[in-house]
Design a protein around this motif. Sequence first.
Motif, PDB file in Angstrom:
ATOM      1  N   GLY A 168      18.502  -4.596  26.714  1.00 33.68           N
ATOM      2  CA  GLY A 168      19.138  -5.902  26.547  1.00 33.68           C
ATOM      3  C   GLY A 168      20.450  -6.008  27.301  1.00 33.68           C
ATOM      4  O   GLY A 168      21.021  -4.990  27.715  1.00 33.68           O
ATOM      5  N   TYR A 169      20.902  -7.225  27.475  1.00 29.76           N
ATOM      6  CA  TYR A 169      22.126  -7.480  28.245  1.00 29.76           C
ATOM      7  C   TYR A 169      23.343  -6.837  27.583  1.00 29.76           C
ATOM      8  O   TYR A 169      24.203  -6.289  28.270  1.00 29.76           O
ATOM      9  CB  TYR A 169      22.335  -8.987  28.382  1.00 29.76           C
ATOM     10  N   SER A 196      31.574  -9.760  38.379  1.00 24.24           N
ATOM     11  CA  SER A 196      31.543  -9.779  36.914  1.00 24.24           C
ATOM     12  C   SER A 196      30.136  -9.505  36.412  1.00 24.24           C
ATOM     13  O   SER A 196      29.150  -9.720  37.124  1.00 24.24           O
ATOM     14  CB  SER A 196      32.026 -11.135  36.384  1.00 24.24           C
ATOM     15  N   LYS A 197      30.056  -9.069  35.193  1.00 24.34           N
ATOM     16  CA  LYS A 197      28.747  -8.800  34.603  1.00 24.34           C
ATOM     17  C   LYS A 197      27.966 -10.108  34.427  1.00 24.34           C
ATOM     18  O   LYS A 197      26.738 -10.122  34.547  1.00 24.34           O
ATOM     19  CB  LYS A 197      28.918  -8.083  33.252  1.00 24.34           C
ATOM     20  N   ALA A 198      28.695 -11.163  34.161  1.00 28.00           N
ATOM     21  CA  ALA A 198      28.050 -12.465  34.017  1.00 28.00           C
ATOM     22  C   ALA A 198      27.325 -12.843  35.308  1.00 28.00           C
ATOM     23  O   ALA A 198      26.199 -13.355  35.283  1.00 28.00           O
ATOM     24  CB  ALA A 198      29.081 -13.532  33.651  1.00 28.00           C
ATOM     25  N   GLU A 199      27.975 -12.599  36.430  1.00 30.40           N
ATOM     26  CA  GLU A 199      27.374 -12.902  37.727  1.00 30.40           C
ATOM     27  C   GLU A 199      26.168 -11.998  37.986  1.00 30.40           C
ATOM     28  O   GLU A 199      25.115 -12.451  38.442  1.00 30.40           O
ATOM     29  CB  GLU A 199      28.436 -12.746  38.825  1.00 30.40           C
ATOM     30  N   LEU A 200      26.337 -10.723  37.687  1.00 31.78           N
ATOM     31  CA  LEU A 200      25.201  -9.799  37.809  1.00 31.78           C
ATOM     32  C   LEU A 200      24.013 -10.281  36.980  1.00 31.78           C
ATOM     33  O   LEU A 200      22.873 -10.302  37.459  1.00 31.78           O
ATOM     34  CB  LEU A 200      25.631  -8.398  37.341  1.00 31.78           C
ATOM     35  N   GLY A 201      24.297 -10.687  35.780  1.00 27.94           N
ATOM     36  CA  GLY A 201      23.236 -11.158  34.890  1.00 27.94           C
ATOM     37  C   GLY A 201      22.540 -12.395  35.435  1.00 27.94           C
ATOM     38  O   GLY A 201      21.313 -12.497  35.383  1.00 27.94           O
ATOM     39  N   ARG A 202      23.310 -13.305  35.965  1.00 25.13           N
ATOM     40  CA  ARG A 202      22.728 -14.540  36.503  1.00 25.13           C
ATOM     41  C   ARG A 202      21.806 -14.240  37.683  1.00 25.13           C
ATOM     42  O   ARG A 202      20.670 -14.706  37.756  1.00 25.13           O
ATOM     43  CB  ARG A 202      23.837 -15.496  36.945  1.00 25.13           C
ATOM     44  N   VAL A 203      22.302 -13.436  38.607  1.00 23.58           N
ATOM     45  CA  VAL A 203      21.500 -13.080  39.778  1.00 23.58           C
ATOM     46  C   VAL A 203      20.239 -12.326  39.358  1.00 23.58           C
ATOM     47  O   VAL A 203      19.166 -12.513  39.931  1.00 23.58           O
ATOM     48  CB  VAL A 203      22.334 -12.234  40.768  1.00 23.58           C
ATOM     49  N   LEU A 204      20.399 -11.506  38.336  1.00 24.58           N
ATOM     50  CA  LEU A 204      19.268 -10.737  37.816  1.00 24.58           C
ATOM     51  C   LEU A 204      18.133 -11.662  37.386  1.00 24.58           C
ATOM     52  O   LEU A 204      16.971 -11.451  37.762  1.00 24.58           O
ATOM     53  CB  LEU A 204      19.757  -9.919  36.618  1.00 24.58           C
ATOM     54  N   ILE A 205      18.471 -12.672  36.620  1.00 27.38           N
ATOM     55  CA  ILE A 205      17.449 -13.614  36.152  1.00 27.38           C
ATOM     56  C   ILE A 205      16.856 -14.385  37.327  1.00 27.38           C
ATOM     57  O   ILE A 205      15.641 -14.558  37.425  1.00 27.38           O
ATOM     58  CB  ILE A 205      18.030 -14.607  35.123  1.00 27.38           C
TER      59      ILE A 205
END
Lengths: 213, 213
Positions: B36-37, B62-71
């Motif tokens: 999970g995130y 940022s982790k938020a950016e990493l997460g967005r690109v991941l999705i």
Amino acid sequence: MAIARKKAALPAGGLTPTAAATAILDVAEELAQTRGYNGFSYADIAVKLGVTKASLHYHFPSKAELGRVLIERYRIHFGAALLAIDEQARDALEKLKRYVALYSAVLSNERMCLCGMLAAEQATLPLPMREALRLFFTDNERWLTAVLDEGRQAGILRFKASTIERARVLLAQFEGAMLVARSYGEPLRFHSAASYVLADLSTREQSRPGRRS
Amino acid sequence: MAIARKKAALPAGGLTPTAAATAILDVAEELAQTRGYNGFSYADIAVKLGVTKASLHYHFPSKAELGRVLIERYRIHFGAALLAIDEQARDALEKLKRYVALYSAVLSNERMCLCGMLAAEQATLPLPMREALRLFFTDNERWLTAVLDEGRQAGILRFKASTIERARVLLAQFEGAMLVARSYGEPLRFHSAASYVLADLSTREQSRPGRRS
DNA sequence: GTCTATAACGAGATAGAC
DNA sequence: GTCTATCTCGTTATAGAC
């Protein structure tokens, strides 16, 4: 001025829940159902209750223990609700409808089923929590299996395959529908999916609303 | 010795993925799908890649950016897989079987669908991630709706209600079945549930294995 | 039983050398 | 593009006063 112990409700090395412990569990449950186990902290609970983190540790020494008791309590409450359904509902279809209503009530508070939630985080959970999780699902499967059996024999429900197999699909449908509906912020998605599933299971033709509204 | 940019694959303010960025995303994806995130950190990724956390921040501030690109990447890859299915599968039922195989492949690595996973943590995710999440589900629903339409018109599939409604139930079934199967550590639970669902949808009587084994 | 205080650690993130 | 070093904050958890 010790608070009297009301019930010895939680087995398996669980605490005897005092009023304080209950309040902690209530807040923790809400947080776990909305944010997940890794998404809340003792600080979050402490703020909501207006106490300090340290006092929480008095009742639940570790977060792992809090989590385990949380699942155990959830399972017991759920089991009681299922028993109430068994007593009150007239037939298998009505039982399933009330079962769905249980989920709906959860979703309407913008929560997810506690155990569906924790199932996602499974790999990060301490072992006792994982075991408690499986127990919850197994309980649900057992209950659904019994209801499906009852409904099929009464001619009220119709489905292919074994009851246990159908029960597992049913559980997956509900958990999955909650998961997706919540990510859209649209409880309606759950209701409409659940209605479809029940209608599909029923031998009586449902008065399905069509798509006019 | 700068690494040449291969493709401008990610839209919406996304990065042009270098080899390093891709490696980071691969590891992050595995972690996000299993834990999970909120269950992994930059440190986890850094260790697996044998680099420092700081270098990760060069690629994903940022982790938020990493997460967005991941999705976004996951959605694009998934979309490509669906396109490949459209080109290769002969009929709607075969398309659905290959769709299920996509999920099976994920599960066999002890992972959960990335977006099913993140859907649980939804409330803790930054807004861009939540939006990307909905996009993934909407893509899936659209594709499933088209396949169901095709199969129904060809007489290969049979179901009540509207295709979009049926598509949503289907998606929920698969996501839910993954979720529960994984919490038992039994991919078989997913396979058997998925088989049942497809058999139920098909007009042709399946050679269902019975329960002799 | 609840508090203050603090330990010990890991998180995300930045500055600046190389 | 990757490193070392560091910052700041949040996390679980404990010790000990009240």
